[in-house]
Motif scaffolding. Structure first.
Motif, PDB file in Angstrom:
ATOM      1  N   GLY A 172       0.811  -1.215   0.000  1.00  0.00           N
ATOM      2  CA  GLY A 172       0.000   0.000   0.000  1.00  0.00           C
ATOM      3  C   GLY A 172       0.839   1.257   0.000  1.00  0.00           C
ATOM      4  N   VAL A 173       1.924   1.257   0.761  1.00  0.00           N
ATOM      5  CA  VAL A 173       2.792   2.439   0.845  1.00  0.00           C
ATOM      6  C   VAL A 173       3.549   2.645  -0.463  1.00  0.00           C
ATOM      7  CG1 VAL A 173       4.748   3.482   2.068  1.00  0.00           C
ATOM      8  CG2 VAL A 173       3.005   2.231   3.358  1.00  0.00           C
ATOM      9  N   ILE A 174       4.034   1.573  -1.074  1.00  0.00           N
ATOM     10  CA  ILE A 174       4.698   1.695  -2.379  1.00  0.00           C
ATOM     11  C   ILE A 174       3.730   2.299  -3.397  1.00  0.00           C
ATOM     12  CG2 ILE A 174       5.628   0.399  -4.347  1.00  0.00           C
ATOM     13  CD1 ILE A 174       6.744  -1.627  -2.286  1.00  0.00           C
ATOM     14  N   HIS A 175       2.504   1.799  -3.404  1.00  0.00           N
ATOM     15  CA  HIS A 175       1.490   2.309  -4.327  1.00  0.00           C
ATOM     16  C   HIS A 175       1.224   3.805  -4.091  1.00  0.00           C
ATOM     17  CE1 HIS A 175      -2.277   2.649  -6.541  1.00  0.00           C
ATOM     18  NE2 HIS A 175      -2.849   3.118  -5.436  1.00  0.00           N
ATOM     19  N   MET A 176       1.034   4.191  -2.839  1.00  0.00           N
ATOM     20  CA  MET A 176       0.761   5.596  -2.526  1.00  0.00           C
ATOM     21  C   MET A 176       1.945   6.486  -2.896  1.00  0.00           C
ATOM     22  SD  MET A 176      -1.408   5.859   1.006  1.00  0.00           S
ATOM     23  CE  MET A 176      -0.017   5.374   2.028  1.00  0.00           C
ATOM     24  N   THR A 177       3.146   6.019  -2.614  1.00  0.00           N
ATOM     25  CA  THR A 177       4.338   6.809  -2.915  1.00  0.00           C
ATOM     26  C   THR A 177       4.444   7.076  -4.414  1.00  0.00           C
ATOM     27  OG1 THR A 177       5.479   5.825  -1.009  1.00  0.00           O
ATOM     28  CG2 THR A 177       6.841   6.947  -2.648  1.00  0.00           C
ATOM     29  N   HIS A 178       4.207   6.048  -5.213  1.00  0.00           N
ATOM     30  CA  HIS A 178       4.250   6.231  -6.661  1.00  0.00           C
ATOM     31  C   HIS A 178       3.160   7.194  -7.133  1.00  0.00           C
ATOM     32  CE1 HIS A 178       6.911   2.610  -7.013  1.00  0.00           C
ATOM     33  NE2 HIS A 178       7.338   3.292  -8.054  1.00  0.00           N
ATOM     34  N   LYS A 179       1.980   7.074  -6.586  1.00  0.00           N
ATOM     35  CA  LYS A 179       0.877   7.943  -6.992  1.00  0.00           C
ATOM     36  C   LYS A 179       1.148   9.403  -6.615  1.00  0.00           C
ATOM     37  CE  LYS A 179      -2.227   5.244  -8.918  1.00  0.00           C
ATOM     38  NZ  LYS A 179      -2.687   5.463 -10.311  1.00  0.00           N
ATOM     39  N   LEU A 180       1.625   9.612  -5.397  1.00  0.00           N
ATOM     40  CA  LEU A 180       1.864  10.973  -4.922  1.00  0.00           C
ATOM     41  C   LEU A 180       2.988  11.671  -5.689  1.00  0.00           C
ATOM     42  CD1 LEU A 180       1.496  10.391  -1.074  1.00  0.00           C
ATOM     43  CD2 LEU A 180      -0.076  11.680  -2.540  1.00  0.00           C
ATOM     44  N   LEU A 181       3.938  10.879  -6.186  1.00  0.00           N
ATOM     45  CA  LEU A 181       5.088  11.457  -6.891  1.00  0.00           C
ATOM     46  C   LEU A 181       4.982  11.304  -8.403  1.00  0.00           C
ATOM     47  CD1 LEU A 181       7.997  10.262  -4.530  1.00  0.00           C
ATOM     48  CD2 LEU A 181       6.823  12.469  -4.550  1.00  0.00           C
ATOM     49  N   ALA A 182       3.799  10.920  -8.883  1.00  0.00           N
ATOM     50  CA  ALA A 182       3.632  10.669 -10.327  1.00  0.00           C
ATOM     51  C   ALA A 182       3.886  11.905 -11.177  1.00  0.00           C
ATOM     52  CB  ALA A 182       2.229  10.127 -10.590  1.00  0.00           C
ATOM     53  N   ASN A 184      14.518   6.057 -11.571  1.00  0.00           N
ATOM     54  CA  ASN A 184      13.941   4.820 -11.042  1.00  0.00           C
ATOM     55  C   ASN A 184      14.682   4.305  -9.812  1.00  0.00           C
ATOM     56  OD1 ASN A 184      11.793   4.466 -12.901  1.00  0.00           O
ATOM     57  ND2 ASN A 184      13.252   3.776 -14.458  1.00  0.00           N
ATOM     58  N   ASN A 185      15.994   4.470  -9.797  1.00  0.00           N
ATOM     59  CA  ASN A 185      16.774   4.029  -8.638  1.00  0.00           C
ATOM     60  C   ASN A 185      16.465   4.897  -7.417  1.00  0.00           C
ATOM     61  OD1 ASN A 185      18.592   1.864  -9.764  1.00  0.00           O
ATOM     62  ND2 ASN A 185      19.099   3.552 -11.150  1.00  0.00           N
ATOM     63  N   LEU A 186      16.320   6.193  -7.651  1.00  0.00           N
ATOM     64  CA  LEU A 186      15.970   7.094  -6.553  1.00  0.00           C
ATOM     65  C   LEU A 186      14.566   6.786  -6.036  1.00  0.00           C
ATOM     66  CD1 LEU A 186      16.550   9.500  -4.747  1.00  0.00           C
ATOM     67  CD2 LEU A 186      15.769  11.008  -6.606  1.00  0.00           C
ATOM     68  N   MET A 187      13.642   6.466  -6.941  1.00  0.00           N
ATOM     69  CA  MET A 187      12.281   6.128  -6.529  1.00  0.00           C
ATOM     70  C   MET A 187      12.277   4.889  -5.637  1.00  0.00           C
ATOM     71  SD  MET A 187       9.079   6.812  -6.496  1.00  0.00           S
ATOM     72  CE  MET A 187       8.597   7.887  -7.839  1.00  0.00           C
ATOM     73  N   LEU A 188      13.102   3.928  -5.964  1.00  0.00           N
ATOM     74  CA  LEU A 188      13.219   2.733  -5.118  1.00  0.00           C
ATOM     75  C   LEU A 188      13.670   3.118  -3.712  1.00  0.00           C
ATOM     76  CD1 LEU A 188      13.372  -0.300  -4.510  1.00  0.00           C
ATOM     77  CD2 LEU A 188      15.622  -0.334  -5.633  1.00  0.00           C
ATOM     78  N   LEU A 189      14.676   3.976  -3.624  1.00  0.00           N
ATOM     79  CA  LEU A 189      15.170   4.413  -2.311  1.00  0.00           C
ATOM     80  C   LEU A 189      14.105   5.202  -1.551  1.00  0.00           C
ATOM     81  CD1 LEU A 189      18.808   5.537  -3.249  1.00  0.00           C
ATOM     82  CD2 LEU A 189      18.103   3.434  -2.078  1.00  0.00           C
ATOM     83  N   ILE A 190      13.359   6.030  -2.270  1.00  0.00           N
ATOM     84  CA  ILE A 190      12.288   6.801  -1.626  1.00  0.00           C
ATOM     85  C   ILE A 190      11.228   5.851  -1.071  1.00  0.00           C
ATOM     86  CG2 ILE A 190      10.379   8.400  -2.058  1.00  0.00           C
ATOM     87  CD1 ILE A 190      12.197   9.805  -4.109  1.00  0.00           C
ATOM     88  N   CYS A 191      10.880   4.827  -1.832  1.00  0.00           N
ATOM     89  CA  CYS A 191       9.869   3.869  -1.373  1.00  0.00           C
ATOM     90  C   CYS A 191      10.365   3.054  -0.173  1.00  0.00           C
ATOM     91  CB  CYS A 191       9.465   2.934  -2.520  1.00  0.00           C
ATOM     92  SG  CYS A 191       8.403   3.721  -3.751  1.00  0.00           S
ATOM     93  N   ILE A 192      11.650   2.731  -0.161  1.00  0.00           N
ATOM     94  CA  ILE A 192      12.214   2.056   1.016  1.00  0.00           C
ATOM     95  C   ILE A 192      12.056   2.943   2.245  1.00  0.00           C
ATOM     96  CG2 ILE A 192      14.368   1.272   2.088  1.00  0.00           C
ATOM     97  CD1 ILE A 192      15.263   0.310  -0.689  1.00  0.00           C
ATOM     98  N   ALA A 193      12.366   4.240   2.077  1.00  0.00           N
ATOM     99  CA  ALA A 193      12.274   5.191   3.188  1.00  0.00           C
ATOM    100  C   ALA A 193      10.828   5.360   3.659  1.00  0.00           C
ATOM    101  CB  ALA A 193      12.857   6.538   2.779  1.00  0.00           C
TER     102      ALA A 193
END
Length: 370
Positions: A317-327, A333-342
């Motif tokens: 759910g958090v990965i999904h929300m993070t992608h949606k909020l930052l769309a 893509n590598n930075l997005m992975l790190l942001i989702c980990i955080a």
């Protein structure tokens, strides 16, 4: 948990961290559409992180119960379920509420009925294509079934004075798993495999049902039985801690290639037990005083292990929300992975501090009122 097991805590923390990392990366590459491009090849074996969790649960839960039996104590069903209830249910209920009350949290469109989550039967007959939201709850259902039946079986074995013969039950259940998977593959999946939703039927009939996924739990229980009841044998085994870790990597490498296509006959029938044995060897290494995992005390893995349940519940759910909020932003893509980990760790921290810790204090007060 008895003091003997408590000494092994850090080694098992490393494995909890490995398990949740595997699960996270596997789900991330699915939810991110295979990005970053280097991730799919590396993460495609990440689904086995759940199997590592099964082995860990099988070992830890049965070790606690075996320790009571070893000391001549009767197993308290009430005490056992009080511990499990306050550890599992509060954070789970909050996550279920998030999924049902906030559609923005859902990584897919449709949820199974609420009663399936509340009764822990969501993994039975799960239609991954049409009701795949919060599908990772299937493994929690398996664990809850284990928590229900293990103490009941042990209480019965205590009552009939058959504890010393119980290893036959483990062997029987292990063999029955092969038989049920063969039946499920040949009679349930094969007739449906050419259907447009063929992959979904493999998950429905082979991957999700509890009766097909007992291997990891049984391996964990077996390790706990040797650990608690056969100290001489355990003493000899534990001198080869690092060797067991190397052996685990060799077995899991074989499983990686065997399960390259999970939906083949060989992978469906033999993949789960081989993976369970591979992770079982890793657990043996982690709890052996001679291994580097046992000796290595890491605050990082202890921290992640503490949050592993909260991360597991909420990460999709958090990965999904993070992608949606930052769309609307152009993000590497590598930075997005790190942001989702955080964001997943941050969300898990909130769930841990606001829900898990207070309820654990309540649990401790109930079990130890003085």
């Amino acid at each position: 948990m008895d003091n003997h097991i408590q000494q092994k805590f850090y080694g098992l923390d490393h494995l909890r961290t490995l398990a949740i990392l595997f699960v996270f990366l596997f789900h991330y590459f699915i939810l991110s559409g295979g990005q970053p491009t280097w991730l799919p090849e590396m993460a495609k074996f990440g689904w086995t992180g759940v199997d590592l969790f099964f082995v860990l649960s099988g070992f830890l839960i049965s070790s606690q119960l075996f320790a009571q039996i070893k000391q001549g104590q009767n197993i308290s069903f009430t005490s056992f379920f009080t511990k499990r209830f306050f550890r599992i249910i509060p954070a789970f209920i909050v996550t279920v509420a998030l999924y049902f009350c906030f559609p923005f949290f859902r990584e897919k469109e449709s949820l199974p009925p609420l009663w399936k989550f509340l009764t822990f039967t969501q993994n039975i007959g799960l239609d991954l294509k049409d009701y795949g939201t919060f599908s990772h709850c299937w493994s929690l259902c398996v664990e809850e079934h284990f928590y229900l039946f293990l103490p009941l079986i042990l209480i019965l074995l205590q009552f009939t004075n058959k504890i010393k013969k119980s290893y036959w039950l483990i062997i029987a259940l292990f063999l029955i798993g092969f038989i049920i998977r063969m039946y499920s593959f040949n009679q349930l999946y094969i007739p449906k495999m050419e259907d447009e939703k063929g992959f979904m039927y493999w998950y429905k009939y082979i991957y999700y049902p509890t009766y097909n996924r007992l291997d990891g739990l049984l391996v964990g229980v077996s390790i706990a039985g040797i650990y608690q009841f056969l100290p001489t044998i355990w003493g000899k085994i534990s001198t080869y801690g690092n060797l067991f870790i190397v052996l685990s990597l060799a077995v899991l490498t074989g499983a990686y290639f065997l399960c390259d296509d999970q939906m083949t006959f060989s992978a469906s029938i033999f993949g789960f037990p081989i993976i369970a044995i591979g992770y079982g060897c890793m657990v043996v290494g982690a709890i052996s005083p001679t291994s580097f995992l046992f000796k290595w005390n890491s605050k990082v893995t202890t921290f992640i292990a503490t949050l592993s349940y909260a991360i597991y519940l909420t990460h999709k759910g958090v990965i999904h929300m993070t992608h949606k909020l930052l769309a609307g932003f152009t993000i590497d893509n590598n930075l997005m992975l790190l942001i989702c980990i955080a964001t997943c760790i941050a969300f898990a921290c909130l769930l841990h501090w606001i829900i898990e810790k207070p309820f654990m204090k309540i649990r401790n007060h109930i079990l130890n009122p003085k």
